[in-house]
Design a protein around this motif. Structure first.
Motif, PDB file in Angstrom:
ATOM      1  N   ILE A  48      48.363  51.530 -10.279  1.00 62.88           N
ATOM      2  CA  ILE A  48      49.084  51.195  -9.054  1.00 62.88           C
ATOM      3  C   ILE A  48      50.274  50.307  -9.403  1.00 62.88           C
ATOM      4  O   ILE A  48      50.148  49.326 -10.146  1.00 62.88           O
ATOM      5  CB  ILE A  48      48.173  50.472  -8.052  1.00 62.88           C
ATOM      6  CG1 ILE A  48      47.048  51.384  -7.581  1.00 62.88           C
ATOM      7  CG2 ILE A  48      48.973  49.993  -6.843  1.00 62.88           C
ATOM      8  CD1 ILE A  48      46.099  50.730  -6.607  1.00 62.88           C
ATOM      9  N   THR A  49      51.449  50.662  -8.876  1.00 62.51           N
ATOM     10  CA  THR A  49      52.654  49.886  -9.105  1.00 62.51           C
ATOM     11  C   THR A  49      53.346  49.614  -7.777  1.00 62.51           C
ATOM     12  O   THR A  49      52.928  50.104  -6.733  1.00 62.51           O
ATOM     13  CB  THR A  49      53.620  50.623 -10.047  1.00 62.51           C
ATOM     14  OG1 THR A  49      53.976  51.884  -9.454  1.00 62.51           O
ATOM     15  CG2 THR A  49      52.983  50.877 -11.407  1.00 62.51           C
ATOM     16  N   ALA A  69      54.751  41.841  -8.474  1.00 63.62           N
ATOM     17  CA  ALA A  69      54.683  43.244  -8.905  1.00 63.62           C
ATOM     18  C   ALA A  69      53.247  43.630  -9.228  1.00 63.62           C
ATOM     19  O   ALA A  69      52.571  42.964 -10.020  1.00 63.62           O
ATOM     20  CB  ALA A  69      55.564  43.460 -10.131  1.00 63.62           C
ATOM     21  N   LEU A  70      52.780  44.710  -8.618  1.00 61.03           N
ATOM     22  CA  LEU A  70      51.432  45.200  -8.884  1.00 61.03           C
ATOM     23  C   LEU A  70      51.332  45.771 -10.294  1.00 61.03           C
ATOM     24  O   LEU A  70      52.266  46.406 -10.798  1.00 61.03           O
ATOM     25  CB  LEU A  70      51.058  46.285  -7.877  1.00 61.03           C
ATOM     26  CG  LEU A  70      50.797  45.811  -6.445  1.00 61.03           C
ATOM     27  CD1 LEU A  70      50.818  46.989  -5.482  1.00 61.03           C
ATOM     28  CD2 LEU A  70      49.463  45.081  -6.362  1.00 61.03           C
ATOM     29  N   THR A  74      44.917  44.677 -12.699  1.00 60.49           N
ATOM     30  CA  THR A  74      45.174  43.354 -13.259  1.00 60.49           C
ATOM     31  C   THR A  74      45.842  42.487 -12.209  1.00 60.49           C
ATOM     32  O   THR A  74      46.904  42.839 -11.683  1.00 60.49           O
ATOM     33  CB  THR A  74      46.080  43.443 -14.495  1.00 60.49           C
ATOM     34  OG1 THR A  74      45.450  44.256 -15.489  1.00 60.49           O
ATOM     35  CG2 THR A  74      46.337  42.067 -15.084  1.00 60.49           C
ATOM     36  N   ALA A  75      45.227  41.377 -11.879  1.00 60.62           N
ATOM     37  CA  ALA A  75      45.771  40.507 -10.840  1.00 60.62           C
ATOM     38  C   ALA A  75      47.087  39.890 -11.293  1.00 60.62           C
ATOM     39  O   ALA A  75      47.247  39.501 -12.457  1.00 60.62           O
ATOM     40  CB  ALA A  75      44.771  39.413 -10.482  1.00 60.62           C
ATOM     41  N   LYS A  76      48.016  39.812 -10.362  1.00 58.82           N
ATOM     42  CA  LYS A  76      49.302  39.157 -10.599  1.00 58.82           C
ATOM     43  C   LYS A  76      49.364  37.925  -9.712  1.00 58.82           C
ATOM     44  O   LYS A  76      49.376  38.023  -8.480  1.00 58.82           O
ATOM     45  CB  LYS A  76      50.455  40.107 -10.269  1.00 58.82           C
ATOM     46  CG  LYS A  76      51.831  39.458 -10.334  1.00 58.82           C
ATOM     47  CD  LYS A  76      52.196  39.037 -11.755  1.00 58.82           C
ATOM     48  CE  LYS A  76      53.631  38.506 -11.788  1.00 58.82           C
ATOM     49  NZ  LYS A  76      54.007  38.056 -13.160  1.00 58.82           N
ATOM     50  N   ALA A  77      49.401  36.750 -10.351  1.00 57.27           N
ATOM     51  CA  ALA A  77      49.382  35.497  -9.608  1.00 57.27           C
ATOM     52  C   ALA A  77      50.800  35.008  -9.342  1.00 57.27           C
ATOM     53  O   ALA A  77      51.702  35.168 -10.168  1.00 57.27           O
ATOM     54  CB  ALA A  77      48.608  34.447 -10.377  1.00 57.27           C
ATOM     55  N   PRO A  91      53.963  48.275  -0.765  1.00 56.01           N
ATOM     56  CA  PRO A  91      54.698  49.435  -1.274  1.00 56.01           C
ATOM     57  C   PRO A  91      54.029  50.741  -0.859  1.00 56.01           C
ATOM     58  O   PRO A  91      52.940  50.743  -0.262  1.00 56.01           O
ATOM     59  CB  PRO A  91      54.614  49.245  -2.790  1.00 56.01           C
ATOM     60  CG  PRO A  91      53.281  48.587  -2.990  1.00 56.01           C
ATOM     61  CD  PRO A  91      53.111  47.663  -1.795  1.00 56.01           C
ATOM     62  N   VAL A  92      54.662  51.846  -1.188  1.00 65.37           N
ATOM     63  CA  VAL A  92      54.043  53.155  -0.961  1.00 65.37           C
ATOM     64  C   VAL A  92      52.941  53.352  -1.999  1.00 65.37           C
ATOM     65  O   VAL A  92      52.905  52.702  -3.041  1.00 65.37           O
ATOM     66  CB  VAL A  92      55.075  54.292  -1.059  1.00 65.37           C
ATOM     67  CG1 VAL A  92      56.150  54.122  -0.005  1.00 65.37           C
ATOM     68  CG2 VAL A  92      55.696  54.347  -2.456  1.00 65.37           C
TER      69      VAL A  92
END
Length: 283
Positions: A48-49, A69-70, A74-77, A91-92
């Motif tokens: 997933i992005t 940003a996804l 993996t979690a993005k803090a 996002p889509v």
């Protein structure tokens, strides 16, 4: 200063959403953090992005925005401490979800009218394996057997909550109500009934066909991290010591900014757990 009971980091504390082919802006159903703290985003499946933009306020009530940003699962803090969350732009989807389809084929010719049996096995369905009896008449062929079963399944108290029932001729088709990862246990078994009043002549079909494997749709959550907001703008780290549940922390990470209040944060070396946090600092 003290935070009385900051909860453990929670991956979907703010919200969880299904992505679609169209970007979404969420402004309702959002949950504010228990204390001003940094947030994080994470996807439900690999690959997933896209960007998630979070809007809210800092401890001074000033509007702040952060875009993260996804990166799959993996979690993005983030780095900004949000007191409130007022909007999330999603996002889509990267992957389109697919509803699983399972097909059973009835067979046989009924020689003794009575009650036949169907057993539905499905992960997460209450009562699984779930028994659905249905009545057949002498002389019924495969098409008649399937029609009787489709009617019984459509009228059942459990099955229609999880599947749409369809099919033509001798087929009995269950289509999952929602997109989800393929359920390898899903099965439709057909046979004569048992005991007094059971039918005779329904050919046992113990297994069904997975005609369309299920694929989970993309979901994105926004949650909390262990990073707590400090209520002061500062050009220097003035934190002298920090404690979690009256035990001195081994070394918190402190981030400061003389201009942006939301960038002044403290991250204990220990994970938050709902116990009191105390920080001693010069102001």
């Amino acid at each position: 200063m003290q935070w009385a009971n900051p909860a453990a980091a929670d991956a979907d504390a703010i919200g969880l959403w299904h992505l679609t082919a169209i970007g979404q802006t969420v402004v309702t159903g959002l949950v504010d953090p228990d204390y001003p703290r940094a947030l994080a985003v994470v996807g439900s499946v690999a690959g997933i992005t896209g960007d998630v933009t979070i809007t809210g306020t800092n401890m001074a009530g000033e509007t702040i925005t952060e875009t993260l940003a996804l990166n799959g699962t993996t979690a993005k803090a983030g780095t900004k401490a949000f007191k409130t969350v007022t909007g999330v732009v999603l996002p889509v989807q990267t992957h389109a979800g697919v509803q699983q389809v399972e097909t059973a084929t009835a067979a046989g010719t009924v020689t003794t009218a009575g009650r036949a049996k169907c057993v539905i096995t499905a992960d997460g369905m209450p009562g699984s394996p779930w028994h659905v009896p249905f009545d057949v008449e002498s002389g019924d062929d495969a098409n008649d057997i399937a029609a009787a079963l489709r009617a019984a399944l459509a009228a059942d108290e459990i099955v229609p909550n999880h599947f749409d029932v369809s099919g033509d001729n001798a087929e009995v088709v269950l289509t999952a109500k929602t997109s989800a990862a393929n359920d390898d246990t899903l099965n439709i078994a057909i046979s004569d009934g048992e005991g007094e009043g059971a039918s005779v002549g329904v050919t046992t079909a113990a297994t069904s066909a997975n005609t369309t494997p299920g694929v989970a749709d993309d979901r994105v959550s926004v949650g909390t991290t262990d990073v707590l907001g400090l209520p002061y703008r500062s050009a220097h780290n003035t934190v002298l010591a920090a404690y979690l549940d009256n035990t001195q922390d081994a070394g918190p990470t402190v981030t400061v900014s003389a201009t942006a209040l939301e960038l002044n944060t403290i991250d204990l070396n220990s994970a938050l757990n709902g116990k009191a946090v105390d920080a001693y600092l010069l102001v």
